[in-house]
Design a protein around this motif. Structure first.
Motif, short mmCIF file in Angstrom:
data_model
loop_
_atom_site.label_atom_id
_atom_site.label_comp_id
_atom_site.label_asym_id
_atom_site.label_seq_id
_atom_site.Cartn_x
_atom_site.Cartn_y
_atom_site.Cartn_z
N ARG A 98 0.85 -1.19 0.00
CA ARG A 98 0.00 0.00 0.00
C ARG A 98 0.88 1.24 0.00
N ASP A 113 -2.64 1.19 -3.96
CA ASP A 113 -1.81 0.00 -3.77
C ASP A 113 -0.95 -0.18 -5.01
N THR A 196 -8.57 -4.04 -3.51
CA THR A 196 -7.82 -3.55 -4.67
C THR A 196 -7.15 -4.70 -5.42
N HIS A 366 0.64 -0.01 6.13
CA HIS A 366 -0.67 0.43 6.64
C HIS A 366 -0.39 1.10 7.99
#
Ligand code: SAH
Length: 386
Positions: A98, A113, A196, A366
């Motif tokens: 990400r 991403d 995604t 993240h």
């Protein structure tokens, strides 16, 4: 410039760096939906800039604090998100990560991403829809990606008053992109896959399973495309079984097995796990439980908790002694304490002793913004069920 004027006492969290301004905090606003406006305290002080939406419970999301939002702030925020991934050396063992994580990276409502330099982007709000072009042009300039594909199909967009938007934005995204994580190859379907395209947030937990799977058998419940199964096989598991309700996800799992030469060691079962857990014993050495978010809103917490408890209780009840269970929840509305309480209730009802041997969350791509802790959402508890 349009204004968002706050109620008395509601400026505190904004000044402290939280990105969300709830509708109850707004005294009045003349901003249009999606528009960036000045945030003004009840005593008339300028606090920063936020984009507004009259339709949603989160009425505004802060884009800059203590200064007016400008294109150069956007550029700075994107650059610093990219820098954080570099500092964390995220790409040492994977080419799927990400790049931008919404509020956590100071671009509320936007996710990007990167899959082997093909970007999969998602706008979750009207406000970001209006900024999207600028963000993408910065990403293209900074990263020179091979392609950019938009998958803005998040359910919350309906509440925002905007439709789903999917499609090619830059370059050409192939139907299948191959990524490598921990030495394992995964074919990713960016265009039609869930989220995604790949659950990159479980990367470190897949590595954990890889590290403890040697000589063992593994049952991967809610497997999606089998990420945990292949990590286990790469780590020396004799056998891994991926179970999911989605035939499309399991077809990609089969493909992945072939791609890595794992087909002898991998099986799939297409099933509704709520049925399977009532009709099967669990003799595998390691059982992974990674369901979708059962709680999608505050109002659904009780029902969602019952869902997590039901799955875990039935697995605990029917598993052979001394099995390792990795149980996960990705619902943002359930924190680690509550999740542990649910697991406690499940063990108690199953009349089994359980020992927590690890607690985990999501990896460095993240990040959790210290001023906006709502960005933390993934919980994984590793147990030995006696
Ligand atoms: N562990 C996966 C991600 C799981 S996402 C990974 O690391 O990639 C949750 C998965 O649960 C999705 O693939 C979805 O298809 C599946 N799912 C949802 N409800 C289900 C049910 N009732 N039975 C079986 N699978 C289900």
């Amino acid at each position: 410039m349009s204004k968002i004027i706050l109620n008395k006492g509601r400026e505190k969290s904004v000044i402290a760096g939280n990105k969300w301004i709830f509708s109850g905090a707004v005294k009045e606003s003349d901003a249009n939906d999606g528009e960036i406006a000045d945030v003004i305290s009840s005593s008339g002080d300028f606090l920063g800039s936020a984009y507004y939406n009259s339709k949603t419970q989160i009425a505004a999301r802060v884009m800059s604090l203590g200064e007016k939002f400008t294109d150069s702030i956007l550029l700075k925020n994107i650059k610093s998100a990219i820098l954080r991934r570099k500092i964390a050396r995220i790409d040492e063992d994977t080419d799927a990560f990400r790049l931008i994580f919404s509020e956590a990276d100071n671009i509320p409502g936007f996710i990007a991403d990167s899959f082997a330099s093909h970007l999969s982007i998602q706008s979750m709000t009207f406000g970001v829809d209006l900024l999207k072009e600028k963000i993408i042009s910065i990403l293209v300039d900074e990263l020179k990606p091979k392609s950019v594909y938009e998958k803005s199909d998040h359910a919350g967009r309906k509440l925002e008053g905007v439709n789903a938007q999917n499609g090619q934005i830059y370059g050409e995204t192939p139907d299948e992109v191959e990524i490598t994580e921990h030495g394992i190859k995964y074919p990713i379907d960016i265009k039609t896959g869930q989220k995604t395209g790949f659950f990159i947030d479980q990367r470190e937990n897949r590595k954990l399973i890889k590290n403890i799977s040697s000589g063992r058998t593994v049952l991967n419940l809610f497997s999606y495309t089998g990420g945990f199964s292949f990590a286990a096989i790469a780590g020396g598991a004799h056998k891994a079984i991926s179970v999911d309700i989605s035939a499309d996800a399991l077809a990609i799992a089969d493909k992945t097995a072939v791609l890595n030469g794992f087909e002898e060691k991998h099986d799939t079962i297409k099933a509704d796990i709520f049925d399977l857990i009532r009709s099967r014993d669990f003799n595998e050495d390691i059982i992974i439980i990674d369901p979708p978010a059962f709680v999608k809103s505050k109002g659904a917490i009780d029902k969602g908790c019952r869902g997590y408890k039901d799955v875990n209780m039935n697995v605990f009840k029917r598993c052979a002694p001394n099995r390792i269970v990795l149980t996960c929840s990705c619902s943002r509305f359930i924190n680690m304490d509550l999740f542990q309480k649910i697991i406690f209730g499940a063990a108690l009802d199953a009349k089994r002793n359980a020992y927590i041997i690890g607690k985990y969350s999501h990896p460095a791509d993240h990040p959790v913004n210290i001023y906006h802790p709502e960005t933390e959402y993934l919980k994984a508890i590793l147990l030995i069920v006696e």
